[in-house]
Design an enzyme around this catalytic site. Sequence first.
Site, PDB file in Angstrom:
ATOM      1  N   LYS A   1       0.842  -1.191   0.000  1.00 38.07           N
ATOM      2  CA  LYS A   1       0.000   0.000   0.000  1.00 38.07           C
ATOM      3  C   LYS A   1       0.884   1.251   0.000  1.00 38.07           C
ATOM      4  CE  LYS A   1      -3.863   1.737   2.808  1.00 38.07           C
ATOM      5  NZ  LYS A   1      -4.713   1.368   3.951  1.00 38.07           N
TER       6      LYS A   1
ATOM      7  N   SER B   1      -9.326   1.983   2.411  1.00 35.61           N
ATOM      8  CA  SER B   1      -8.201   2.688   1.846  1.00 35.61           C
ATOM      9  C   SER B   1      -7.164   1.767   1.200  1.00 35.61           C
ATOM     10  CB  SER B   1      -7.530   3.526   2.928  1.00 35.61           C
ATOM     11  OG  SER B   1      -6.938   2.704   3.933  1.00 35.61           O
TER      12      SER B   1
ATOM     13  N   SER C   1     -10.726  -1.012   5.876  1.00 32.26           N
ATOM     14  CA  SER C   1     -10.011  -0.919   4.602  1.00 32.26           C
ATOM     15  C   SER C   1      -9.764  -2.259   3.918  1.00 32.26           C
ATOM     16  CB  SER C   1      -8.662  -0.226   4.808  1.00 32.26           C
ATOM     17  OG  SER C   1      -8.848   1.052   5.322  1.00 32.26           O
TER      18      SER C   1
END
Length: 182
Positions: free
Chosen positions: A79, A154, A178
Amino acid sequence: MSESPASLCELANSIAQGEVSAVDALDQMVRRAQEAHAQTNCVATWRIDEARRDAEAADSALKRGERLGPLHGVPISIKECFDLAGTPSTMGLPNRAKLLEKQDGEVVRRLRQAGAVIFAKTNVPQLMISHDTANPLFGVTTNPWDATRTPGGSSGGEAALIASGGSLVGVGSDLGGSIRVP
C-alpha cells in the site's frame, strides 16, 4: 514460470528449490500488474528497476547456498502509505509527491528481512479516509470485476491489484474496514 502459482507458499517454495528464478517470477508479476493497472489504475508507484536488482541479488544468494528468508525472492506489492526508501508516501496528497522516504518503515524492513522483492506501491484514497480509492495525485482506482464500482478504500489499490492477478500477495492496512469491507 509458465503458469501462475496457486499460492504464496507455492511460489516461495519454487524459488527456494530453484525451479523458478526470482527474476522470472518478478517479470511475470510485473507484466500482470501492468495489465491490471491499465484496467484499474491501481498502482501509484512502480519500483521495477530496483525490484529487478533485488531479484537478481536473491537469485545470486540462492546460487551461493544462502536463503534470505521465507519470502526469498517473492515479488510483492505494498500500500502506498508504507514508507519505502527512495519512494514517496503521499497518501494521495500532491504536495508530498516529491518527498522521498530516506529509510524503510518497519513493515518494509521486515518484508525485506524475509527476502521479499517489492515492485509496486498501490493507490489509496486521499489521506486514506474514504471508502473508495481516489485522490488528485494518482486518480481513481476501479474494481477489476466492474469498472462502475469501487474496490473499496483505503487499501483499494492493493485489493484491485490482487483481485486482477497483478500481485500474488500484498500488504494493506485496516483501521475502519479498509481490508474487511471491500
